[in-house]
Design an enzyme around this catalytic site. Structure first.
Site, PDB file in Angstrom:
ATOM      1  N   GLU A 184     -12.897   3.039   4.927  1.00  0.00           N
ATOM      2  CA  GLU A 184     -12.903   2.481   6.275  1.00  0.00           C
ATOM      3  C   GLU A 184     -14.228   2.613   7.030  1.00  0.00           C
ATOM      4  OE1 GLU A 184      -8.500   3.068   8.031  1.00  0.00           O
ATOM      5  OE2 GLU A 184      -9.358   4.863   7.096  1.00  0.00           O
ATOM      6  N   GLN A 190       0.822  -1.204   0.000  1.00  0.00           N
ATOM      7  CA  GLN A 190       0.000   0.000   0.000  1.00  0.00           C
ATOM      8  C   GLN A 190       0.861   1.261   0.000  1.00  0.00           C
ATOM      9  OE1 GLN A 190      -2.494  -2.085   3.397  1.00  0.00           O
ATOM     10  NE2 GLN A 190      -3.318  -0.050   3.037  1.00  0.00           N
ATOM     11  N   ARG A 197      -7.845  -1.781   8.629  1.00  0.00           N
ATOM     12  CA  ARG A 197      -8.984  -0.974   8.202  1.00  0.00           C
ATOM     13  C   ARG A 197      -9.712  -0.323   9.388  1.00  0.00           C
ATOM     14  NH1 ARG A 197     -13.346  -3.428   3.876  1.00  0.00           N
ATOM     15  NH2 ARG A 197     -14.216  -1.457   3.119  1.00  0.00           N
ATOM     16  N   ALA A 223      -6.076   5.527   5.414  1.00  0.00           N
ATOM     17  CA  ALA A 223      -6.838   6.591   6.075  1.00  0.00           C
ATOM     18  C   ALA A 223      -8.075   7.009   5.282  1.00  0.00           C
ATOM     19  CB  ALA A 223      -5.949   7.807   6.351  1.00  0.00           C
ATOM     20  N   THR A 269      -3.895  11.564  10.601  1.00  0.00           N
ATOM     21  CA  THR A 269      -3.711  12.423  11.775  1.00  0.00           C
ATOM     22  C   THR A 269      -2.274  12.931  11.876  1.00  0.00           C
ATOM     23  OG1 THR A 269      -3.408  10.445  13.142  1.00  0.00           O
ATOM     24  CG2 THR A 269      -5.602  11.415  13.069  1.00  0.00           C
ATOM     25  N   ARG A 296      -5.858   7.306  17.158  1.00  0.00           N
ATOM     26  CA  ARG A 296      -7.154   7.296  16.465  1.00  0.00           C
ATOM     27  C   ARG A 296      -8.215   6.588  17.290  1.00  0.00           C
ATOM     28  NH1 ARG A 296      -9.195   8.231  10.947  1.00  0.00           N
ATOM     29  NH2 ARG A 296      -7.167   9.100  10.422  1.00  0.00           N
ATOM     30  N   GLU A 352       0.577  -1.779   4.614  1.00  0.00           N
ATOM     31  CA  GLU A 352       0.968  -0.373   4.719  1.00  0.00           C
ATOM     32  C   GLU A 352       2.410  -0.245   5.185  1.00  0.00           C
ATOM     33  OE1 GLU A 352      -0.326   3.782   6.982  1.00  0.00           O
ATOM     34  OE2 GLU A 352      -1.731   2.111   6.882  1.00  0.00           O
ATOM     35  N   PHE A 393      -5.976  -4.124   3.356  1.00  0.00           N
ATOM     36  CA  PHE A 393      -6.704  -3.750   4.581  1.00  0.00           C
ATOM     37  C   PHE A 393      -5.799  -3.162   5.659  1.00  0.00           C
ATOM     38  CE2 PHE A 393      -8.691  -7.701   2.838  1.00  0.00           C
ATOM     39  CZ  PHE A 393      -9.752  -7.085   2.204  1.00  0.00           C
ATOM     40  N   PHE A 452      -7.928   1.619  11.554  1.00  0.00           N
ATOM     41  CA  PHE A 452      -6.721   2.176  12.175  1.00  0.00           C
ATOM     42  C   PHE A 452      -6.946   2.607  13.620  1.00  0.00           C
ATOM     43  CE2 PHE A 452      -2.924   5.008  12.160  1.00  0.00           C
ATOM     44  CZ  PHE A 452      -2.031   4.184  11.498  1.00  0.00           C
TER      45      PHE A 452
END
Length: 784
Positions: free
Chosen positions: A734, A217, A362, A531, A462, A330, A252, A248, A364
């Site tokens: 998400e 990703q 997914r 995100a 964020t 988060r 990342e 998902f 986060f």
């Protein structure tokens, strides 16, 4: 209530009549290739001559220990083996961490979790590499292992400093409130279980350069990691990904290690190298969704309106930080979900354990925070004896109750309330509640439950600097458009949406637009596709690039026809001057080329308005919120703990949809995935730190038979995103995963019907075992 939202079929019929590409419910660009098996993934790419294969080696009975010796001699003697790589083989930094520098690609000195890779075998075939990997001997001196959140709390061992948001003096306010409650919730993790596992192939080029094909990703992060590990310039490494078979969040940051190992082998051998993990190895060696222990206290009035709350979130981060800072932040950002807390203390502890380092998934961290909020609403409703929906509606954000504990104003609180009230009316919530009460009164062993829960999910990274994107767009002389952007395609339909955006902005037909694989040598310094921001960010970058080319063309055409530029329009492959069709876009492109006008542009976009001061825990971390609601009805068997989801109704706000078909598909898929997290997907480690649920035989994801037969998904009749997003759309990646919190709450509602007024001891996932335990406890008069 707003007018009825169209069904997918009605949306399809309506949008086909539009004269714009954006807004049409057209199929995914690779849909036919997906179902016919013709879509090439990383492992399907043609294998270069001389390709070598890698297999991982690890200490198979150790969760924490000191490495005394690694004996590779037996493996080296196996047929087809070229070499065995250890930490000593790495010319640069032995690290694949996204930020903190604490995640070695090969263990060096210490083993931190069961499954940590100590060495890799490089061989002429995958079979030869895997057989040889079993011959590598790792001698370890065992060290004490911390395996659970409770263990880590007792040891006071964290990977990152504690963090909190606070408004008012909630601890005192809870104590002084007319009503109080305390409850604890354990929230399980979740394996990504992507269809395509972790895989990468590295191909050497001249002068030591490398081209890496990676299922990732975050191509730029892979590029950075490979360069760091090999002690090379980032410009000497290019990374490419056309598509992933699911990710998902699991690709990342955690794709870094496997790409770096393939690149290391290519660097050492001078030959192309591929690393593809076996499914069992993948599940053992890669991180999951963080599991949490949440301790909550609340003070409220006798109607259930919250006056103050404290929530303590302790998460299992694993042995290294990975992305745990943002994930746990988060969770705090979403611990309010849709509800106003007049006074609140939201605290987070990020616990270190000798388990695989948990990572992005997914949502986060947002799903865990929202589940805690909804658990609190149900507990309050049970305590005061009111319908949970009424308690939820009374606690929603609203006028003079619109600021979050971290200082951001919830601007669309009226939309959120309208979604909930519209859905409650459309799905006949009140009538069904009466029917369910009658059913439960007449049935001794089967019990029904019903819950309607909202979603308010913040859209933006964020970490503020990640909210940027680039794109490269070319218009060719035949009127076709070639574009590249920083987003990656993992099945969500990003490329299709981008193509629709580009077609409208450039004034060509959708058939004229060609979107190519994400490559770091075309668009540099990209953020991860994560995100829920990829269409927002990359779509606007494409818009800006297309506008630049179009403005050059319209200015040129205006000079040619002696009109103002405002009189020139490009649409669906044609150029109109003062309303008259005068030439094709291809003819205009050829003429502009002859006149030496550039037909290429690099677009850039940075999200406006957002600002977040983590030190003061105040600001605007999100550009906007995505909203939705779901109503779920379930039946549980109190003798076995099994449940059935009888009916699901969803109403979700995507703003002005760029592609209603793709958006509805994302909502449906996200709902089922979230339902799996909350009901069937249970991760189990033994007391030696070994993952026991590391295959489809022991880890239960939802199947087609688990999808509710009565499953209605509708798009909210939105006036469009009030923020200037691309075509006023809203993110949809998400947020739908949190909609099935309504399933968990409905199961809780069914259990609580056994003894009204008692809060069930129901943790997540609500597996049959967990439900049966909750049923037995509540029948004994034990609640929380």
């Amino acid at each position: 209530m707003l007018h009825r939202t169209p069904t997918p079929e009605e949306a399809m019929a309506q949008t086909t009549a539009r004269d714009t590409e954006a807004g049409k419910a057209v199929p995914h660009d690779s849909a036919l290739k997906h179902v016919t098996g013709r879509a090439p993934y990383t492992d399907d790419l043609p294998e270069p001559e001389g390709l070598l294969h890698l297999a991982p080696c690890w200490a198979r009975d150790c969760a924490h220990g000191r490495i005394l010796d690694v004996d590779t001699s037996a493996a080296q003697a196996m047929p087809g083996v070229i070499t065995v790589l250890t930490a000593a083989s790495i010319p640069g930094e032995n690290d694949c961490a996204p930020a903190m520098g604490d995640d070695p690609i090969l263990a060096d000195g210490i083993i931190h979790f069961h499954g940590q890779v100590v060495a890799v075998v490089v061989a002429v075939s995958r079979d030869a590499a895997r057989r040889a990997a079993l011959q590598v001997s790792v001698e370890v001196e065992p060290l004490p292992a911390i395996l659970t959140v409770d263990d880590a709390l007792a040891a006071d061992d964290t990977v990152l400093p504690d963090y909190a948001f606070q408004r008012g003096e909630p601890e005192a306010a809870v104590t002084e409130a007319p009503c109080q409650l305390s409850t604890r919730l354990h929230i399980g993790g979740q394996d990504h279980f992507y269809l395509e596992g972790q895989v990468a192939m590295a191909v050497p080029w001249e002068d030591g350069d490398l081209h890496v094909f990676s299922s990732t990703q975050h191509p730029s992060e892979v590029q950075h990691t490979v360069a760091k590990v090999l002690d090379r310039l980032e410009a000497s490494v290019s990374v490419e990904v056309r598509r992933m078979g699911g990710a998902f969040g699991g690709k990342e940051s955690q794709a870094n290690q496997w790409a770096a190992l393939a690149a290391l082998a290519a660097h050492v051998t001078g030959r192309p190298c591929k690393m593809r993990l076996d499914r069992d190895d993948d599940m053992i060696m890669t991180g999951k969704r963080h599991d949490f222990r949440v301790d909550m206290r609340a003070g409220f009035d006798d109607t259930g309106r919250i006056l103050a709350t404290t929530m303590d979130f302790a998460s299992r981060c694993g042995y290294s930080a990975d992305l745990s800072l943002g994930i746990n932040d988060r969770a705090l950002f979403h611990a309010d979900n849709a509800y106003y807390y007049p006074q609140a203390l939201l605290r987070s502890r990020r616990m270190r354990t000798n388990t695989v380092s948990n990572t992005a998934f997914r949502g986060f961290g947002g799903p865990q925070g929202m589940l805690a909020a909804e658990r609190l609403m149900d507990a309050i409703a049970i305590t005061v004896g009111r319908d949970p929906l009424d308690v939820r509606l009374d606690n929603l954000y609203g006028p003079d109750r619109e600021t979050t504990p971290y200082g951001m104003v919830v601007e669309e609180h009226a939309v959120l309330r309208d979604i909930m009230e519209s859905l409650a009316q459309d799905c006949q919530y009140r009538t069904r509640r009466e029917r369910i009460a009658a059913f439960n009164a007449d049935n001794a062993f089967l019990k029904k439950g019903l819950a309607l829960t909202p979603v308010k999910f913040g859209i933006s990274f964020t970490l503020t600097h990640l909210n940027q994107a680039g794109a490269l767009v070319h218009l060719y002389k035949d009127g076709s458009v070639h574009l590249n952007h920083g987003g990656t395609e993992m099945g969500q339909g990003l490329y299709q949406k981008i193509a629709q955006i580009a077609a409208d902005e450039m004034g060509v037909s959708l058939a004229s637009v060609h979107v190519t694989a994400a490559r770091t040598d075309k668009v540099p310094n990209t953020s991860a596709t994560a995100a829920s921001s990829s269409t927002d960010l990359n779509g606007m970058a494409v818009v800006n690039a297309c506008k630049e080319i179009r403005e050059r063309l319209t200015a040129f055409a205006a000079r040619q026809y002696d009109v103002a530029p405002a009189g020139v329009h490009m649409h669906a492959d044609w150029v109109y001057v003062d309303g008259d069709k005068v030439m094709s876009v291809a003819d205009l492109a050829r003429a502009a080329y002859t006149a030496r006008i550039s037909l290429s542009a690099a677009g850039y976009y940075a999200t406006p308005e957002i600002n977040w001061d983590r030190e003061t825990a105040q600001g605007r971390p999100f550009f906007y919120f995505a909203h939705g609601a779901a109503c779920s009805e379930v039946t549980i068997d109190t003798l076995t703990g099994e449940h059935r989801v009888d009916q699901v109704d969803v109403l979700h706000d995507v703003g002005r949809s760029i592609n209603p078909a793709l958006d509805i598909g994302q909502i449906e898929g996200g709902f089922v995935q979230g339902m799996g997290w909350l009901t069937t997907e249970e991760l189990c480690w033994d007391d030696r730190g070994r993952l026991r649920t590391h295959a489809p035989s022991t880890y239960k994801i939802p199947t087609a038979s688990d999808v509710p037969k009565a499953f209605s998904v509708r798009l909210y009749a939105s006036n469009g995103n009030p923020k200037p997003t691309v075509f006023r759309s809203k993110a949809v990646g998400e947020p739908p995963l949190m909609l099935p919190i309504s399933v968990y709450c409905a199961i809780n509602d069914a259990v609580s019907s056994l003894r009204p007024g008692l809060i069930p001891r129901l943790d997540a996932p609500a597996t049959p075992e967990a439900v049966l335990i909750a049923v037995q406890e509540i029948r004994r008069g034990n609640g929380v």
